[in-house]
Write a protein that holds these residues in place. Structure first.
Motif, PDB file in Angstrom:
ATOM      1  N   GLY A  22      83.380 -28.395  81.293  1.00 16.19           N
ATOM      2  CA  GLY A  22      81.252 -29.224  81.390  1.00 16.19           C
ATOM      3  C   GLY A  22      80.938 -29.199  82.537  1.00 16.19           C
ATOM      4  O   GLY A  22      80.068 -29.550  82.790  1.00 16.19           O
ATOM      5  N   LEU A  23      80.918 -27.841  82.887  1.00 19.81           N
ATOM      6  CA  LEU A  23      80.181 -26.474  84.274  1.00 19.81           C
ATOM      7  C   LEU A  23      79.282 -25.637  83.239  1.00 19.81           C
ATOM      8  O   LEU A  23      78.175 -25.785  84.875  1.00 19.81           O
ATOM      9  CB  LEU A  23      81.273 -25.789  84.677  1.00 19.81           C
ATOM     10  N   GLU A  24      78.673 -26.539  82.842  1.00 19.32           N
ATOM     11  CA  GLU A  24      77.536 -24.950  81.482  1.00 19.32           C
ATOM     12  C   GLU A  24      76.074 -26.137  82.738  1.00 19.32           C
ATOM     13  O   GLU A  24      75.639 -24.663  83.529  1.00 19.32           O
ATOM     14  CB  GLU A  24      77.078 -25.161  80.299  1.00 19.32           C
ATOM     15  N   ASP A  25      75.744 -27.208  82.696  1.00 19.26           N
ATOM     16  CA  ASP A  25      74.926 -27.886  83.053  1.00 19.26           C
ATOM     17  C   ASP A  25      74.454 -27.388  84.884  1.00 19.26           C
ATOM     18  O   ASP A  25      73.388 -27.317  85.450  1.00 19.26           O
ATOM     19  CB  ASP A  25      74.467 -29.166  82.663  1.00 19.26           C
ATOM     20  N   ARG A  26      75.755 -27.327  85.425  1.00 26.94           N
ATOM     21  CA  ARG A  26      75.889 -27.224  87.383  1.00 26.94           C
ATOM     22  C   ARG A  26      75.518 -25.485  87.091  1.00 26.94           C
ATOM     23  O   ARG A  26      75.062 -25.007  88.491  1.00 26.94           O
ATOM     24  CB  ARG A  26      77.262 -27.344  87.625  1.00 26.94           C
ATOM     25  N   LEU A  27      75.947 -24.623  86.351  1.00 26.44           N
ATOM     26  CA  LEU A  27      75.794 -22.810  86.535  1.00 26.44           C
ATOM     27  C   LEU A  27      74.501 -22.812  86.055  1.00 26.44           C
ATOM     28  O   LEU A  27      74.334 -21.699  86.592  1.00 26.44           O
ATOM     29  CB  LEU A  27      77.436 -22.265  85.681  1.00 26.44           C
ATOM     30  N   LYS A  28      73.788 -22.677  84.747  1.00 27.09           N
ATOM     31  CA  LYS A  28      73.279 -22.386  84.157  1.00 27.09           C
ATOM     32  C   LYS A  28      72.074 -22.183  85.774  1.00 27.09           C
ATOM     33  O   LYS A  28      71.250 -20.927  85.242  1.00 27.09           O
ATOM     34  CB  LYS A  28      72.218 -23.113  83.020  1.00 27.09           C
ATOM     35  N   PRO A  29      71.422 -23.126  85.795  1.00 24.78           N
ATOM     36  CA  PRO A  29      70.397 -23.096  86.994  1.00 24.78           C
ATOM     37  C   PRO A  29      70.899 -21.683  88.092  1.00 24.78           C
ATOM     38  O   PRO A  29      69.350 -20.807  88.789  1.00 24.78           O
ATOM     39  CB  PRO A  29      70.103 -24.084  87.578  1.00 24.78           C
ATOM     40  N   ARG A  30      71.758 -21.197  88.738  1.00 22.21           N
ATOM     41  CA  ARG A  30      71.506 -20.694  89.133  1.00 22.21           C
ATOM     42  C   ARG A  30      72.640 -19.154  88.590  1.00 22.21           C
ATOM     43  O   ARG A  30      72.698 -18.398  90.145  1.00 22.21           O
ATOM     44  CB  ARG A  30      73.177 -21.226  90.594  1.00 22.21           C
ATOM     45  N   ALA A  31      72.962 -19.094  87.608  1.00 27.11           N
ATOM     46  CA  ALA A  31      73.408 -18.132  87.171  1.00 27.11           C
ATOM     47  C   ALA A  31      72.114 -17.169  86.374  1.00 27.11           C
ATOM     48  O   ALA A  31      71.318 -17.366  86.044  1.00 27.11           O
ATOM     49  CB  ALA A  31      74.672 -17.917  86.267  1.00 27.11           C
ATOM     50  N   VAL A  32      72.339 -15.845  86.380  1.00 22.65           N
ATOM     51  CA  VAL A  32      72.170 -15.001  86.159  1.00 22.65           C
ATOM     52  C   VAL A  32      72.162 -14.246  84.547  1.00 22.65           C
ATOM     53  O   VAL A  32      73.262 -14.158  84.930  1.00 22.65           O
ATOM     54  CB  VAL A  32      71.432 -13.789  86.875  1.00 22.65           C
ATOM     55  N   THR A  33      71.919 -13.841  83.607  1.00 20.77           N
ATOM     56  CA  THR A  33      72.342 -13.841  82.318  1.00 20.77           C
ATOM     57  C   THR A  33      71.412 -12.036  82.187  1.00 20.77           C
ATOM     58  O   THR A  33      70.075 -11.961  81.751  1.00 20.77           O
ATOM     59  CB  THR A  33      71.884 -14.203  81.276  1.00 20.77           C
ATOM     60  N   PRO A  34      72.015 -11.146  82.696  1.00 19.20           N
ATOM     61  CA  PRO A  34      71.806  -9.763  82.520  1.00 19.20           C
ATOM     62  C   PRO A  34      71.216  -9.338  81.128  1.00 19.20           C
ATOM     63  O   PRO A  34      72.641  -9.337  80.540  1.00 19.20           O
ATOM     64  CB  PRO A  34      72.747  -9.052  83.521  1.00 19.20           C
ATOM     65  N   GLU A  35      70.540  -8.925  81.114  1.00 18.26           N
ATOM     66  CA  GLU A  35      70.087  -7.723  79.831  1.00 18.26           C
ATOM     67  C   GLU A  35      70.917  -7.246  79.232  1.00 18.26           C
ATOM     68  O   GLU A  35      71.230  -5.847  78.389  1.00 18.26           O
ATOM     69  CB  GLU A  35      68.626  -7.773  79.289  1.00 18.26           C
ATOM     70  N   ALA A  36      71.440  -6.173  80.727  1.00 21.46           N
ATOM     71  CA  ALA A  36      71.988  -4.869  80.256  1.00 21.46           C
ATOM     72  C   ALA A  36      73.028  -3.961  81.406  1.00 21.46           C
ATOM     73  O   ALA A  36      73.335  -4.913  82.195  1.00 21.46           O
ATOM     74  CB  ALA A  36      71.458  -3.887  79.815  1.00 21.46           C
ATOM     75  N   VAL A  37      74.392  -3.585  81.275  1.00 23.20           N
ATOM     76  CA  VAL A  37      74.442  -2.263  81.953  1.00 23.20           C
ATOM     77  C   VAL A  37      74.876  -1.646  81.846  1.00 23.20           C
ATOM     78  O   VAL A  37      74.441  -0.914  81.492  1.00 23.20           O
ATOM     79  CB  VAL A  37      75.970  -3.073  82.124  1.00 23.20           C
ATOM     80  N   CYS A  38      73.788  -0.839  83.092  1.00 19.32           N
ATOM     81  CA  CYS A  38      73.396   0.386  83.756  1.00 19.32           C
ATOM     82  C   CYS A  38      74.408   1.080  83.991  1.00 19.32           C
ATOM     83  O   CYS A  38      74.265   0.984  85.212  1.00 19.32           O
ATOM     84  CB  CYS A  38      71.655   0.762  83.448  1.00 19.32           C
ATOM     85  N   ILE A  39      74.256   2.177  83.273  1.00 22.13           N
ATOM     86  CA  ILE A  39      75.449   3.716  83.712  1.00 22.13           C
ATOM     87  C   ILE A  39      74.964   4.503  83.853  1.00 22.13           C
ATOM     88  O   ILE A  39      74.446   4.995  83.640  1.00 22.13           O
ATOM     89  CB  ILE A  39      76.631   3.421  82.686  1.00 22.13           C
ATOM     90  N   MET A  40      75.189   4.722  85.737  1.00 21.12           N
ATOM     91  CA  MET A  40      73.964   5.922  85.945  1.00 21.12           C
ATOM     92  C   MET A  40      74.856   6.814  86.662  1.00 21.12           C
ATOM     93  O   MET A  40      75.932   6.399  87.092  1.00 21.12           O
ATOM     94  CB  MET A  40      73.107   5.485  87.105  1.00 21.12           C
ATOM     95  N   SER A  41      74.095   7.729  86.802  1.00 19.08           N
ATOM     96  CA  SER A  41      75.272   9.079  87.130  1.00 19.08           C
ATOM     97  C   SER A  41      74.983   9.594  88.395  1.00 19.08           C
ATOM     98  O   SER A  41      72.884  10.621  88.494  1.00 19.08           O
ATOM     99  CB  SER A  41      75.277  10.127  86.325  1.00 19.08           C
TER     100      SER A  41
END
Length: 400
Positions: free
Chosen positions: A60-79
């Motif tokens: 039941g924590l989704e409403d508490r976390l959603k405003p504070r969390a970020v959903t990243p679009e991708a993981v960019c693997i860099m060299s």
């Protein structure tokens, strides 16, 4: 004489608070002992892949976390060797649809605050701050658990004690005194900066993983995207008390100086004003999970290197599995509680050890030099985004 329906948890970190909510949802009264006087920010950002976010959503924590969390679009693997991006592994809606739960990046303090808020509102959970666990002894109704608040010693009756008190666990010292945390030889430099300090290409909603010679760098947005969390991992020595201390910005900038590291990576490091150095300690594989009516959870039993981004995730998984095993008639007798806790450990051990080994292996791969680094970069490019995401299914697709 019936056992107490109270379970005591030592430690109010992410694992301990999640376990409190999961156990209370199963009908237990839960007492959480936390030695600090108030819950404060420890660390900076963390990643919650779908295996972990799924548990939090179900609690039941989704409403508490959603405003504070970020959903990243991708993981960019860099060299650093190649000078830029090798592969962009999709997250966002793609990963959420595949795993059935979101991938979040969040400030550790925001996650702890959301958990603590839910705990404080639950009528069957008591959070005792400034209460240091001291001792435990068998009792006719289960266990007598002694804790100290200042100069005053108090005790609680409980059917079980859960040690969720971190890598330097006091509960583990009582159960398995021969198990000692081991320094990995690596130090994580952690810091944040305001996203407005750099152009958007440096602060987009993505996780950046920079791999380089004997070091690597991770950056991603937190605090609703207002800040960027930066973690730089370097080899080092550690001969001081504790495992965290302020870091000199010149030291970390010097380690990433020169042509080995592109200017874009160094620019993010330069934007951080204040660093903390965290010595990376782990708990050896094979540590026992329980003894009688006492069990360990999270870093207390499996503190691991952060290179699979699963430290918090494994503690959250532990909490869900623990609550699943402590149900029904298993808690009607001391023998039943002990059997349930032993079963919990058996259910978790193989998966956690596989994640520990994966984290160690990935850390070595990130730090390759010379021909090994060239081969690594070619292999990652050849793998491609979809197959790279598929390789995470065994972690992300886990369900309690």
């Amino acid at each position: 004489m019936a056992l107490s329906r109270t379970i005591v948890i030592a430690g109010a970190g992410i694992g301990g608070l999640t376990a409190a909510l999961a156990l209370a949802a199963r009908g237990f009264r839960v007492v959480v002992l936390e030695k600090t006087e108030r819950l404060e920010e420890v660390g900076a950002g963390l990643q919650l892949s779908p295996n972990a976010s799924r548990v939090l959503v179900e609690l039941g924590l989704e409403d508490r976390l959603k405003p504070r969390a970020v959903t990243p679009e991708a993981v960019c693997i860099m060299s650093a060797r190649a000078g830029g991006e090798l592969l962009r592994m999709p997250l966002g809606a793609v990963a959420s649809a595949r795993a059935g739960a979101p991938y979040w990046v969040v400030h550790r303090a925001d996650l702890q605050s959301a958990l603590a808020g839910a705990v404080s509102e639950h009528p069957d959970i008591e959070l005792k701050l400034g209460a240091t666990f001291e001792d435990v002894a068998p009792h006719a109704k289960g266990l007598t658990i002694v804790h100290r608040s200042g100069t005053i010693r108090r005790s609680d009756l409980a059917s079980a004690l859960i040690g969720a008190d971190g890598v330097w666990s006091t509960v583990r010292k009582q159960l398995f005194p021969e198990v000692q945390p081991r320094f990995s030889g690596l130090i994580a430099w952690r810091g944040t900066f305001e996203a407005t300090q750099l152009p958007r290409e440096y602060t987009a909603r993505r996780v950046q993983l920079w791999m380089g010679p004997n070091a690597h760098l991770v950056a991603y947005p937190i605090a609703g995207g207002r800040q960027i969390n930066v973690v730089a991992v370097l080899p080092g020595t550690w001969n001081r008390p504790g495992w965290s201390t302020p870091g000199d910005p010149l030291e970390v900038m010097d380690a990433f100086a020169g042509s080995r590291w592109p200017s874009s990576a160094r620019m993010m490091l330069g934007a951080v004003d204040s660093w903390r150095k965290w010595a990376l300690f782990g708990v050896p594989e094979g540590c026992g999970w329980s003894k009688g009516p006492i069990a360990l959870l999270g870093d207390a039993v499996h503190a691991m290197l952060p290179f699979a981004a699963q430290g918090a995730g494994m503690a959250i998984e532990d909490a869900a599995v623990l609550a699943r095993h402590l149900t029904g008639d298993t808690t009607e007798s001391a023998a039943g509680v002990a059997a349930a806790l032993k079963s919990y450990g058996r259910a978790r051990q193989a998966r956690v050890q596989k994640v520990q080994r994966t984290a160690r292996q990935q850390g070595r791969i990130y730090h390759f030099t010379g021909p090994l680094a060239i081969a690594r970069d070619l292999a990652i490019r050849a793998l491609g985004p979809e197959r790279m995401l598929a390789r995470q299914d065994w972690i992300y697709g886990w369900r309690p």
